[in-house]
Design a protein around this motif. Structure first.
Motif, short mmCIF file in Angstrom:
data_model
loop_
_atom_site.label_atom_id
_atom_site.label_comp_id
_atom_site.label_asym_id
_atom_site.label_seq_id
_atom_site.Cartn_x
_atom_site.Cartn_y
_atom_site.Cartn_z
N VAL D 34 42.37 43.86 -30.21
CA VAL D 34 41.56 45.44 -28.59
C VAL D 34 41.16 44.67 -27.34
O VAL D 34 41.82 45.61 -26.23
CB VAL D 34 41.07 46.60 -29.10
N PHE D 37 44.80 43.49 -25.61
CA PHE D 37 45.87 45.12 -25.01
C PHE D 37 44.08 45.51 -23.69
O PHE D 37 45.20 45.70 -22.67
CB PHE D 37 46.29 46.16 -26.13
N ILE D 38 43.47 45.33 -23.76
CA ILE D 38 42.48 45.84 -22.79
C ILE D 38 42.76 45.01 -21.33
O ILE D 38 42.48 46.11 -20.35
CB ILE D 38 41.21 46.62 -23.05
N ASP D 40 45.12 43.53 -20.77
CA ASP D 40 46.82 43.37 -20.22
C ASP D 40 47.45 41.76 -21.11
O ASP D 40 48.01 41.09 -20.91
CB ASP D 40 47.45 43.08 -19.22
N ARG D 41 46.90 41.65 -22.82
CA ARG D 41 47.45 40.38 -23.20
C ARG D 41 47.97 40.84 -24.20
O ARG D 41 47.98 42.33 -24.71
CB ARG D 41 46.23 39.66 -23.59
N ARG D 42 48.40 40.08 -25.45
CA ARG D 42 49.25 40.11 -26.07
C ARG D 42 47.63 40.35 -27.77
O ARG D 42 48.35 40.52 -28.65
CB ARG D 42 50.51 39.63 -26.50
N ARG D 46 51.35 35.57 -34.11
CA ARG D 46 52.06 35.39 -34.62
C ARG D 46 51.94 35.10 -36.10
O ARG D 46 53.53 34.41 -36.64
CB ARG D 46 52.17 33.29 -33.85
N PHE D 322 36.21 51.15 -33.75
CA PHE D 322 37.66 51.00 -32.39
C PHE D 322 36.43 51.46 -31.34
O PHE D 322 36.59 51.53 -30.11
CB PHE D 322 38.66 52.03 -32.73
N TRP D 326 36.23 49.29 -27.82
CA TRP D 326 36.22 49.47 -27.08
C TRP D 326 35.09 49.53 -25.36
O TRP D 326 35.43 48.85 -24.84
CB TRP D 326 36.68 51.76 -27.25
N VAL D 327 34.03 49.83 -26.47
CA VAL D 327 32.71 49.58 -25.51
C VAL D 327 33.25 48.07 -25.25
O VAL D 327 31.87 47.92 -24.05
CB VAL D 327 31.67 50.18 -25.75
N TRP D 329 34.74 45.83 -24.54
CA TRP D 329 34.88 45.35 -23.32
C TRP D 329 35.02 46.36 -22.52
O TRP D 329 36.42 45.66 -21.87
CB TRP D 329 36.59 44.65 -24.19
N THR D 330 33.97 47.12 -22.51
CA THR D 330 34.00 47.48 -21.52
C THR D 330 33.23 47.19 -20.45
O THR D 330 33.16 47.05 -19.54
CB THR D 330 34.52 48.89 -21.28
N LEU D 331 31.84 47.15 -20.98
CA LEU D 331 30.77 47.12 -20.54
C LEU D 331 30.14 45.93 -20.57
O LEU D 331 30.29 45.27 -21.33
CB LEU D 331 29.42 48.45 -20.79
N ARG D 335 21.00 42.56 -18.62
CA ARG D 335 19.79 41.56 -18.21
C ARG D 335 18.19 41.91 -19.79
O ARG D 335 18.34 43.27 -20.28
CB ARG D 335 18.86 41.80 -17.05
#
Lengths: 167, 176, 106, 367, 565
Positions: D34, D37-38, D40-42, D46, D322, D326-327, D329-331, D335
């Motif tokens: 995930v 993908f977020i 833009d990698r694979r 392998r 998920f 998702w959270v 890799w977004t936020l 602090r």
């Protein structure tokens, strides 16, 4: 509850309770206390007091002891170095504790009901929590509110105490 | 001089942060979706695709020793690269060229020349400091080995990577 | 067969351990912990009594459990205040040893 | 009695080894995919088809790494900490109903009457693993991670506990199976109006429930040390925090413990707000209406129904996992002072007010 | 005292001060190649050119005063060399005027015309005056287009010195050193003009015992040490101030090391001991630190064979063996190569064991009038001062007889080979206890019951008193190989194991105890000795070295190699 489970948890609780007193390292003491409380919670459960048992874990193991650990780490308390033990004080303390124990043994020994097994419980139709809650918000409404105020006062007190003095 | 960056004044909607968070989530899910359906294609699939052909001239790969047109190892073991090397990856043991050798005039050569490629940081200082134009950073970048010892490039390996260098100053060959 | 007496004795031993801890140790934080041990020893006997005194409805006597609930609440507050005092003391004296904290004012 | 023990053991073994542990390792794989993908990698592609055997390779790698114990650590606690980190997340699962019934056996390991309290009690023990790891490592970054973790846990447990009180005000029982039953009868708590669109009371109820959900979900993020609240391990500032000094399988236990906690957290959210294993299916059997299958149906229909309920539950959990990723890799990370401020001055108050709102709705407006 | 104006500031210098020295003392360094303060000044490199002036005299032969009330100076039109001129009253010197700078640039350019650009292979690189001055005073490019003059390279001048004539800048320091200091006139210039080369006189070689000093004073890389040539670049060397322990002179040295290997020893200036020089014999005497024969771990006799043991076991074993004898059955052969601290601890050991027979082995060799002393023990005076021996070597025959007759059954040798005393292998074998503390193994080591490997001179700290009675300090330059241990620690542990008492924890403690007991050392400590040493005995207090009994009856089974390779 089978007898052997009672003894296992009782011994667990007592041994780790003793470890709290014996350990030199505050962190080890605190962790022993956690284990001791877990044993105690199990004993509560064996007495069909599920709510109290869970509260015991939640409040003591989950919050109070974490607070202890946090403070120990915050103050960076290390293991105490071995100090000269005052034998007189220790002997006195142990003697008083033993006297206390003997007294309890004596009283329990002469307490008729203490030799009887626990009477059976009826199968409850309502939850433990509900029964306690009804009592708490009914009969004990006023004490409950007083306790609430007490906790509030304690909170304010802690905030004031732990505030750094303005320089 | 310290510069204080002023904090932006946020209005109440911005201070809720929620719209910004939702917008961020929307952006990431868009990327996720595009990648999932194969609409994005950014990364290079390394072992299958390589960028050897497009390596720039100034690329700094593995350091290597070179020979000149006469086949002489250009290094004279002055040990300046050993001195300058920031991670101390280079180790040289100098030797004396016997007087019967045709390059006896050079007097000194590296008996051993080791570069520990685990330590090497590809900074190129050795190339820059070399007074003899004997060490160059080549374009090899995939340096692998199964043991730490494998990762030490000895003189032979370095010369093999380096090969022959043409068109450099030949100061030891001056005419009488 | 486990009787009420067993619980009471275990609770008594726990109380004695806590008591000994308060008397023997000089580290304030350990003393606080020992105090908690003593409180919980009391809780144990209370809950044991609660289970022993089955009401005519066939349920245990919840009055005592409510009491335990109060004890736990107060103990938690007590620990919070106690630790806050400890931190304040430590800031002033750099020690948690009761022997070193013997003066009335700082 | 023997039947009860056997089925319990089967449930424990089945849920633990067939579902939770594979789920943990595959959520690690999912996390990597995930995140890739977020960004833009694979991601791992392998080992096996689409990298599906990556978790197995990871396990072998972690098992074969040198198990290194630094010289200055407090050895006993250093070894104890990873075990403590993994344990609470797994034993919490015991009270979560993950299906209706299968062959007449309720699909919950221990249906106790203080279910949610049990969850909180055990979850609150999770902090010991982290604090101990930080302390026993005898190293400054792990230590900072441990200290941060302890205060973070205490702060967010409050909101966590207070946030769900409106639900139990409604249900009237702490038992988690009761919560699911209630939702099957009255609609999921996240949106109680579904299927009963014309009922204004349900719409009113949705307000405190939505607030409950938001506060609870955020508190779960904090409890499981997921970004944006992963202060205890903050790679950039603490170099991994409490697990810096760990390697090999001990490190893996921390890692897996974190993902197990995430799964447990998702499972509890599903149980409390998303109807647990409940999923009505549309049907045209004499006109459109919702059918609901569960394990109580006779014969093979019951078996299918039971299995379907289990699948429903874990699908919901997977969707929530998920969400977690998702959270993450977004936020960006909070602090530390912001985290504390948010917990004590914002969520705590919101949760308290929410209780009043819910109680008010229940006391005065309930039909 | 003369008043001299240097770069506009007036200073005072005693009569006879060279102008170049005066400038240096005033803080204006004047570059020089041929000038060396311990040698005569020929003035042939022309690098030290300065502008000079004498007081302007009025008609009354009195100096005219300038506006500032100081004498006005009559500057000379042409630059002068500062190395061949003494200061005079009212003299003025300019060291950085435009003229001086131009002169320096010109001289540098001339010197570099024929000098090869082979710094990468030149051993002097890094401490080369030509490099330094060409950066400081030279121009950055060469205008020279013609071919350089080719001169002989790699000329073997002597057994230890190799000459590269192309690099020579004809400063003649080496020639003057050989004439004036070494009193062995072997070097000279031949041919003329550009083709002048340095060479040895026909039929002579530069092989005197001071030849390597020419390498030190050579400002460029022309004279190189054959031993050090191409071994290591000087900028890698870690320099440690120490002293030479090859004879009683105790020349002050700088030990150049890299990664625990000694590469060279060079003299360090100390006018009270060795001026700026040292002999080749001492200078090259460090190879044995890396010897194959180096003892690397303690050994104890187990059955028939010596087996490796750890230190605790070895010390305990030695103490156990020694304690079973009465003091009169034990003999201790100490060494004049031990430091004062070690000798002191040896005395403590002897006291603990009640050993009366403790002796130092004298060691002599041919000396000369320059630096090399006949007494090859570096610390004989220390042994005398501490009372280890009053007449070195006097008790040795008695000890040898004791061993031969079987009266002595326990022998402790500290860095000495008892076979030098004429004790044969069979007699050593009969000893029931034979404790050896040494650096290298030798023929006698095989018969030891306990072998304790110790440190060599560059591996330890300590103090020694040289033949002139000067207390000097050894410093640690390298770490010892294997499990070898500092001598003083071995002796301390042995004493502790024999007596059961704790004594000292650092070498400073040992020195303090020693200083309390020995009046001459009162108030001193290792750090107070300083780099240049302290005089603690008068020179006449040290008698001539005693006759070395052993030197005749045994060939040199010694670690030290003879000068020259």
């Amino acid at each position: 509850m089978p007898a052997f489970l009672f003894w296992i948890f009782a011994l667990l609780m007592l041994i780790f309770g003793a470890a709290v007193v014996v350990n030199r390292n505050p962190v080890a003491s605190a962790l022993s206390l956690v284990v001791s409380f877990l044993g105690l919670a199990a004993l509560f459960m064996s007495l069909d007091a599920y709510f109290i048992g869970i509260i015991q874990v939640l409040v003591y193991a989950g919050a109070v002891m974490v607070l202890f650990l946090f403070i120990i780490m915050l103050l960076d308390l290390r293991a105490e170095e071995r100090r000269q033990i005052s034998w007189l004080t220790s002997a006195g303390a142990i003697a008083v504790a033993l006297a206390l124990l003997l007294q309890i043994f004596y009283v329990v020994g002469h307490f008729k009901s203490a030799q009887q097994p626990f009477p059976p419980l009826a199968r409850s139709t309502t939850d433990d929590v509900r029964n306690i809650g009804l009592l708490l918000f009914g009969n004990y409404n006023l004490p409950f509110q007083i306790i609430g105020i007490l906790v509030l006062v304690a909170t304010i007190g802690v905030v004031l105490l732990s505030r750094r003095e303005p320089r | 001089m310290a510069i204080t960056v002023p904090r932006p004044n946020l209005n109440w909607r911005e201070r809720m942060y929620l719209p910004a968070i939702v917008a961020g989530l929307a952006i990431t899910i868009k990327h996720f979706k595009n990648m999932l359906f194969g609409r994005t294609r950014v990364t290079m699939q390394y072992p299958e695709e390589k960028w050897d052909a497009s390596l720039p001239d100034y690329y700094r790969g593995a350091p290597a020793l070179v020979r000149d047109e006469d086949g002489r190892v250009r290094c004279v073991a002055c040990q300046l690269c050993e001195f300058i090397c920031p991670p101390r990856a280079i180790k040289i043991i100098p030797g004396e060229i016997p007087s019967t050798n045709r390059f006896a005039k050079v007097e000194k050569y590296p008996e051993e020349f080791d570069i520990d490629m685990i330590r090497c940081i590809f900074c190129g200082m050795c190339e820059e400091v070399c007074p003899e134009q004997a060490i160059y950073l080549r374009k090899d970048y995939a340096i692998t080995g199964f043991t730490r010892a494998d990762m030490v490039h000895h003189k032979e390996k370095l010369l093999e990577i380096g090969g022959v260098m043409h068109g450099v100053v030949l100061k030891w060959n001056e005419k009488k | 067969m486990i009787t009420l007496g067993d619980y009471l004795i275990v609770s008594g031993i726990l109380f004695a351990i806590g008591f000994a801890g308060v008397m023997l140790r000089r580290n304030l934080i350990i003393i606080l912990m020992s105090l908690e041990l003593m409180l919980n020893a009391a809780n144990l006997s209370l809950v044991a009594f609660s289970r022993f005194r089955v009401l005519p409805t066939g349920l245990p006597d919840y009055n005592m459990q409510v009491f335990v609930f109060f004890i736990i609440t107060v103990a938690a507050a007590e620990v919070a205040v106690g630790l806050a005092i400890l931190v304040a003391l430590f800031r002033a004296r750099q020690t948690t040893d009761v022997k070193d904290i013997s003066s009335l004012r700082f | 009695m023997a039947y009860f023990i056997v089925t319990s053991l089967l449930k424990i073994v089945g849920i633990l080894f067939l579902v939770i542990l594979p789920m943990v390792s595959y959520s690690v794989y999912a996390e990597r995919r995930v995140s890739a993908f977020i960004q833009d990698r694979r991601g791992p592609n392998r080992v096996g088809p689409a990298g599906l055997f990556q978790p197995i390779a990871d396990i072998f790698k972690l098992l074969l790494k040198e198990d290194f114990t630094p010289r200055t650590v407090n050895t006993f606690y250093y070894w104890l900490a990873p075990c403590l980190a993994m344990m609470p997340a797994i034993i919490t699962i015991a009270v979560v109903p993950f299906g209706s019934t299968l062959f007449g056996v309720p699909m919950v390991i221990a249906d106790i009457n203080v279910g949610i309290l049990y969850v909180f009690a055990i979850a609150s023990l999770g902090v010991y693993g982290i604090v101990l790891a930080g302390w026993a490592s005898n190293s400054k970054y792990p230590f900072l991670g441990g200290v941060r973790s302890s205060s973070q846990m205490i702060s967010y447990e409050l909101s966590l506990g207070l946030a769900v009180i409106p639900i139990f005000l409604l249900v009237g029982s702490l038992r988690l199976t009761s919560v699911v039953r209630y939702q099957i009868e009255h609609g999921w708590f996240i949106a109680p109006f579904i299927g009963d669109w014309m009922n204004p009371w349900k719409w009113l109820l949705a307000i405190p429930m939505l607030i409950s959900f938001v506060v609870f979900a955020i508190a779960i993020f904090a409890e499981t040390n997921r970004l944006p609240f992963d202060l205890p391990e903050a790679e950039q500032e603490l170099a991994g925090g409490y697990n810096t000094e760990y390697s090999s399988m001990k490190f893996a236990l921390f890692f897996l413990g974190e993902y197990a906690a995430m799964i447990t957290g998702s499972a509890i959210i599903v149980t409390l707000f998303f109807g647990g294993w409940h999923l009505p299916l549309p049907s045209w059997h004499g006109g459109f209406h919702w059918v609901f299958v569960d394990g109580n149906a006779p014969g093979w229909r019951g078996v299918i129904g039971g299995l379907f309920n289990i699948a429903t539950f874990f699908t919901k959990v997977a969707v929530l996992i998920f969400m977690f990723m998702w959270v993450r890799w977004t936020l960006p990370r909070f602090r530390y002072d912001q985290l504390m401020r948010l917990g004590w001055l914002f969520f705590f108050e919101i949760a308290l007010v929410n209780i009043f709102i819910a109680a008010g709705i229940l006391a005065f407006i309930r039909p | 005292m003369f008043n001299v104006q240097i770069d506009g500031v007036w200073h005072q210098f005693p009569k006879g001060t060279r102008v170049i020295e005066a400038c240096e003392q005033a803080g204006s360094y004047v570059p020089r190649y041929c000038y060396h303060k311990k040698l005569s000044s020929p003035g042939n490199c022309r690098m030290c050119l300065i502008e000079m002036g004498l007081p302007k005299l009025g008609p009354d032969r009195k100096p005219e005063l300038g506006t500032d009330g100081k004498p006005a100076i009559n500057w000379m039109a042409r630059p002068q060399i500062s190395c061949a001129q003494d200061v005079a009253e009212g003299m003025g010197v300019r060291t950085n005027s435009p003229l001086v700078k131009e002169c320096q640039q010109g001289v540098m350019e001339f010197l570099l015309i024929n000098h090869p650009l082979d710094c990468p292979i030149c051993d002097q690189a890094g401490e080369c005056r030509l490099q330094e001055f060409s950066v400081d005073y030279g121009t950055s490019q060469s205008r020279f287009l013609e071919n350089k003059v080719k001169k002989p390279k790699n000329v073997v001048l002597g057994p230890r010195v190799t000459l590269d004539d192309e690099r020579c800048i004809l400063c003649s320091r080496c020639i003057r050193f050989c004439q004036e200091i070494a009193k062995d006139d072997v070097l000279g210039f031949v041919d003329r003009g550009s083709y002048t080369v340095l060479t040895a006189h026909p039929g002579k070689r530069l092989e005197n015992n001071y030849s390597l000093n020419t390498v030190d004073i050579c400002p460029v890389g022309a004279l190189t040490s054959t031993d050090f040539r191409f071994k290591m670049r000087v900028w890698f060397l870690k320099e440690t101030k120490s002293i030479c322990t090859s004879c009683a002179t105790g020349c002050n040295t700088i030990i150049g090391t890299r990664e625990d290997v000694i590469y060279r020893q060079t003299p360090r200036e100390n006018d009270a001991v060795n001026s700026c020089w040292m002999c080749d014999y001492g200078r090259l005497n460090f190879d044995y630190l890396q010897s194959e024969r180096r003892l690397l771990e303690p050994q104890i006799l187990s059955g028939e064979k010596l087996v490796a043991a750890d230190w605790q076991t070895a010390i305990a074993q030695a103490a156990l063996e020694l304690k079973q004898f009465s003091g009169s059955e034990i003999a201790i052969i100490a060494s004049g190569r031990m430091t004062n601290e070690e000798l002191w601890l040896t005395l403590q050991l002897a006291k603990t064991l009640n050993v009366p027979s403790i002796e130092i082995v004298p060691r002599t060799g041919p000396g000369d009038d320059i630096l090399l002393s006949e007494d090859r023990n570096p610390n004989m005076n220390g042994a005398r001062l501490l009372g280890v021996t009053s007449e070195p070597g006097a008790k040795l025959p008695a000890i040898a007889d004791g061993v031969k007759s079987g009266r002595v059954t326990g022998l402790i040798t500290l860095g000495e080979n008892p076979m030098r005393l004429g004790i044969s292998a069979e007699q050593l074998e009969t000893l029931s206890t034979f404790v050896v503390m040494d650096i290298l193994s030798n023929a006698a080591t095989e018969y030891a019951t306990v072998v304790l490997p110790s440190f060599a001179f560059a591996e330890k700290r300590g103090s020694m008193i040289n033949g002139e009675g000067r207390l000097q300090r050894l410093n640690r330059a390298v770490r010892a190989p294997g499990a070898a241990r500092d001598d003083w620690k071995i002796l301390r542990d042995l004493t502790q194991a024999c007596s059961g008492q704790n004594s000292s924890y650092s070498i400073e403690d040992v020195f303090r105890q020693m200083a309390e007991a020995v009046p001459r050392l009162t108030g001193l400590s290792l750090s107070k000795i300083g780099d240049l040493g302290v005089q603690v005995m008068e020179a006449h207090e040290s008698p001539a070295p005693p006759v070395d009994l052993a030197a005749k009856n045994i060939e040199e089974a010694e670690s030290q190699r003879p000068p020259g390779r």
